[in-house]
Design an enzyme around this catalytic site. Structure first.
Site, PDB file in Angstrom:
ATOM      1  N   THR A 151      -9.075   3.516   4.082  1.00 34.47           N
ATOM      2  CA  THR A 151      -9.402   3.984   2.741  1.00 34.47           C
ATOM      3  C   THR A 151      -8.165   4.007   1.853  1.00 34.47           C
ATOM      4  OG1 THR A 151      -8.963   6.312   3.285  1.00 34.47           O
ATOM      5  CG2 THR A 151     -11.227   5.524   3.619  1.00 34.47           C
ATOM      6  N   SER A 153      -6.473   6.580  -0.476  1.00 31.66           N
ATOM      7  CA  SER A 153      -6.554   8.040  -0.530  1.00 31.66           C
ATOM      8  C   SER A 153      -7.040   8.536  -1.885  1.00 31.66           C
ATOM      9  CB  SER A 153      -5.181   8.654  -0.233  1.00 31.66           C
ATOM     10  OG  SER A 153      -4.777   8.385   1.079  1.00 31.66           O
ATOM     11  N   SER A 182      -3.639   0.121   0.848  1.00 33.72           N
ATOM     12  CA  SER A 182      -3.929  -0.593  -0.398  1.00 33.72           C
ATOM     13  C   SER A 182      -2.669  -1.021  -1.136  1.00 33.72           C
ATOM     14  CB  SER A 182      -4.766   0.299  -1.327  1.00 33.72           C
ATOM     15  OG  SER A 182      -3.986   1.385  -1.798  1.00 33.72           O
TER      16      SER A 182
END
Length: 324
Positions: A151, A153, A182
């Site tokens: 994910t 965050s 990411s």
């Protein structure tokens, strides 16, 4: 009575905030976004319901709606609202339609507290770092899937990490971002350590190294960074590469700051050893699915002592070891 209902409401807030105010959820469980039922509310808890319910979560005007509710109520109700904000820490409260709106909300709720963090998060658009499916929710304050079981965050956690490392993210500093995922936080930190005059052309040799064990995420994060901040990569202010977070990066060590974006079962000795004297590390520690703590680890200026402070409870995806 108002006094009794206020006491009960604040008691409920207190029990929830021990776990949830800075919870960084690594799974698609958003149940904690609505800790208070909207049914059978008295006037005081109804204020809290408007403030904390997830019902209007997609509204770009949610922050302004909250302000109106806050301003029109009595001084006593305002105080209840103010205390409730403090108990929940301003997490998961911002829902916006732009990066500017997201940053405005994080400032309002006290998650962004310094000019340099504000400037960095304004420059790095979270929408560039989400999937096509997540684009519509990019400016809401909760985690989003970026594929590969990982994910990006929640923005309030990115802001909190930048604030906690603020004094160590000066121009010229060297930083390690473990589990860079990411690439969003790596880009923010690179802007902060690069030259003040031009974040894409560092003249003070500040550098952020982002490492991730998941190869497809490394490739994807580079594409995201190049959308608006390719100059950071070209100047050497930012490097993203595949690597084992448990081993760190001896090539670029030692570091003024280390941020770990996934939960380790224990603090890796290699990361502590790569921290400069006077440096700081932030790392979530604990087993997957169990209790995890967000730790601040500081090394003394003479490098002889290491102190550890537990800041709050969190829930992160696990820090994966290479080859597993």
């Amino acid at each position: 009575s108002l006094s009794l209902s206020l006491s009960l409401s604040l008691s409920c807030f207190s029990s929830c905030c021990e776990i949830y105010p800075s919870l960084n959820c690594g799974v698609e469980d958003q149940s904690f976004l609505n800790p208070i039922s909207r049914t059978s509310m008295n006037p005081t808890s109804k204020i809290a319901g408007v403030l904390f319910s997830s019902a209007p979560r997609r509204s770009a005007d949610f922050t302004r709606q909250q302000n109106k509710v806050y301003q029109k109520n009595s001084p006593r109700a305002k105080e209840a609202t103010r205390r409730a904000y403090g108990l929940f820490g301003g997490a998961y409260r911002t829902f916006a339609a732009s990066q500017e709106g997201l940053v405005e909300g994080l400032i309002q709720y006290g998650r962004i507290r310094s000019q340099s963090v504000k400037d960095a998060m304004l420059k790095v658009d979270r929408g560039d770092f989400t999937t096509v499916e997540g684009k519509a929710e990019a400016y809401n304050d909760y985690p989003l899937s970026i594929g590969e079981g990982q994910t990006i965050s929640a923005p309030h956690m990115h802001a909190e990490a930048l604030e906690l490392l603020h004094d160590h993210l000066k121009p010229g500093a060297r930083v390690l971002d473990v589990g860079s995922g990411s690439g969003y936080l790596s880009a923010c930190m690179a802007i902060m350590v690069a030259d003040d005059e031009d974040d894409d052309n560092s003249t003070k040799n500040g550098k952020v190294v982002g490492i991730d064990v998941v190869k497809p995420l490394v490739a994807r994060s580079l594409v995201s960074i190049k959308k608006s901040h390719g100059g950071l990569l070209q100047s050497g202010a930012l490097e993203i590469k595949e690597g084992d977070g448990w081993a760190g990066d001896t090539k670029n060590a030692p570091f003024d700051a280390i941020h770990v974006g996934a939960a380790a079962s224990s603090v890796p000795d290699s990361l502590v050893s790569q921290l400069k004297p006077g440096g700081r590390m932030l790392i979530p520690v604990g087993e997957e699915g169990g209790g995890q703590e967000y730790l601040q680890i500081d090394k003394s200026k003479d490098g002889k002592k290491v102190s550890t402070k537990s800041l709050f409870g969190v829930r992160y995806v696990p820090l994966v070891k290479k080859g597993k």
